[in-house]
Design a protein around this motif. Structure first.
Motif, short mmCIF file in Angstrom:
data_model
loop_
_atom_site.label_atom_id
_atom_site.label_comp_id
_atom_site.label_asym_id
_atom_site.label_seq_id
_atom_site.Cartn_x
_atom_site.Cartn_y
_atom_site.Cartn_z
N ALA A 1 75.83 38.03 23.58
CA ALA A 1 75.48 39.44 23.40
C ALA A 1 74.34 39.84 24.33
CB ALA A 1 75.10 39.70 21.95
N ALA A 2 73.35 38.94 24.48
CA ALA A 2 72.24 39.22 25.39
C ALA A 2 72.72 39.32 26.83
CB ALA A 2 71.17 38.13 25.26
N GLU A 3 73.58 38.41 27.22
CA GLU A 3 74.12 38.45 28.59
C GLU A 3 74.91 39.73 28.84
OE1 GLU A 3 76.32 34.84 28.87
OE2 GLU A 3 74.53 33.58 29.19
N SER A 4 75.54 40.26 27.80
CA SER A 4 76.34 41.48 27.97
C SER A 4 75.47 42.69 28.29
CB SER A 4 77.16 41.76 26.71
OG SER A 4 76.34 42.22 25.65
N VAL A 5 74.17 42.62 27.94
CA VAL A 5 73.26 43.71 28.30
C VAL A 5 72.32 43.28 29.43
CG1 VAL A 5 73.35 44.81 26.04
CG2 VAL A 5 71.61 43.07 26.47
N GLY A 6 72.68 42.21 30.13
CA GLY A 6 71.94 41.78 31.31
C GLY A 6 70.71 40.97 31.03
#
Length: 325
Positions: free
Chosen positions: A289-294
């Motif tokens: 989820a964190a990676e999905s927002v960069g």
């Protein structure tokens, strides 16, 4: 005992980052107490939708911004000298009894009085900050009082597929249902111009921790604030809560990011900070989820073992130092 400054921060003031911290209530207070051990260039940007308790009474009687969360932010930024700590205690002092003053915090009354005298909420808050020797500035996210309206599923468990509108911060914070979305009234709400400028001027923007739908998410429902958060050159840090309760009962850590994406899909972060024990067993889902927002996921021990459900100020300060400093 006054906490000592966190070691490892440069002594020169120009080495300390400019930070804009967004939120409200106890979550923002903890974040500000931690941040002031890392930098003294802090601007707190505070939600103004509270309609309960002393703030709600003053708001209704005088048609002013609810002062409670602003008071808590000022108290958190009080200078760590004896003078500052005495004033922090005075601001937080709440009158007892059932009379007209019963339940009011002294700081709320001081702030309301200065607003009445000066006719300018920002000038009034700046004057209180000078009195306290505050190590930073406190600003409202809007110069008009706002009302939170949430679409909530399951308010009436006996009705299938029931989605109801719940009105008011106090009601949303305690709803038994699952909050799906929020909006603010007036719509669109006007942003405090100084708050927008602070976001653009910051080197780091810190959002959270705090009640997700009533302290953190409202900033994204103010168009000019949301645009500033998207466009700023500052790095963005999202601090997750150490416990889920009330309006986010049953949410996973990743759910918190998901609702943020749904409200502001264009907003990205550089770092997501979470307490390692609070997200145990959810790390892979949260990292995705964190990676999905960069963002990079940073796991630290930041919970207070003596006060479950809260952040430990010194541990949070150390985490902020490692990320921001």
């Amino acid at each position: 005992m006054t906490p000592a400054p966190i070691p490892g921060v440069g002594a020169g003031i120009n080495l300390r980052p400019r930070v804009a911290a967004l939120g409200g209530g106890h979550g923002l207070s903890a974040s500000l107490q931690a941040l002031q051990l890392v930098t003294d260039r802090i601007t707190a940007i505070v939600t103004v939708a509270d309609d309960g308790g002393s703030s709600g009474r003053l708001r209704e009687e005088f048609d002013i911004l609810p002062p409670g969360d602003l008071r808590m932010a000022l108290a958190a930024l009080c200078d760590t000298t004896e003078w500052g700590q005495q004033w922090a205690d005075a601001l937080q002092h709440r009158f007892a009894g059932d009379g007209p003053l019963g339940g009011h915090a002294l700081g709320n009354l001081i702030i309301a009085s200065l607003w009445d005298l000066l006719g300018d909420p920002v000038a009034g808050l700046d004057l209180v900050g000078r009195l306290l020797g505050a190590r930073g500035r406190v600003l409202p996210m809007s110069t008009e009082p706002l009302q939170i309206r949430a679409m909530v599923a399951g308010v009436h468990p006996d009705r299938d597929d029931d989605v109801s509108e719940v009105v008011g911060q106090a009601q949303v914070a305690t709803t038994p249902g699952r909050v799906q979305s929020i909006r603010l009234v007036p719509d669109p709400p006007l942003a405090c111009r100084e708050a927008v400028d602070a976001i653009h001027d910051a080197e780091w923007v810190v959002l959270g921790p705090g009640s997700w739908f009533t302290s953190v998410m409202p900033h994204l429902a103010v168009p000019d604030l949301r645009e500033a958060l998207v466009q700023t050159r500052a790095k963005r840090l999202l601090t997750l809560n150490v416990v889920n309760s009330g309006e986010t009962e049953g949410f996973t850590a990743a759910d918190h990011l998901q609702v943020m994406v749904e409200h502001a899909p264009e907003l990205h972060f550089d770092t997501v900070l979470a307490d390692a024990s609070a997200v145990a067993g959810q790390e892979q889902q949260l990292r995705s989820a964190a990676e999905s927002v960069g963002a990079e996921l940073v796991l630290k021990t930041v919970a207070n073992p003596q006060r479950p459900g809260t952040h430990d100020v010194l541990l949070l300060a150390a985490a902020y130092r490692d990320i921001v400093g």
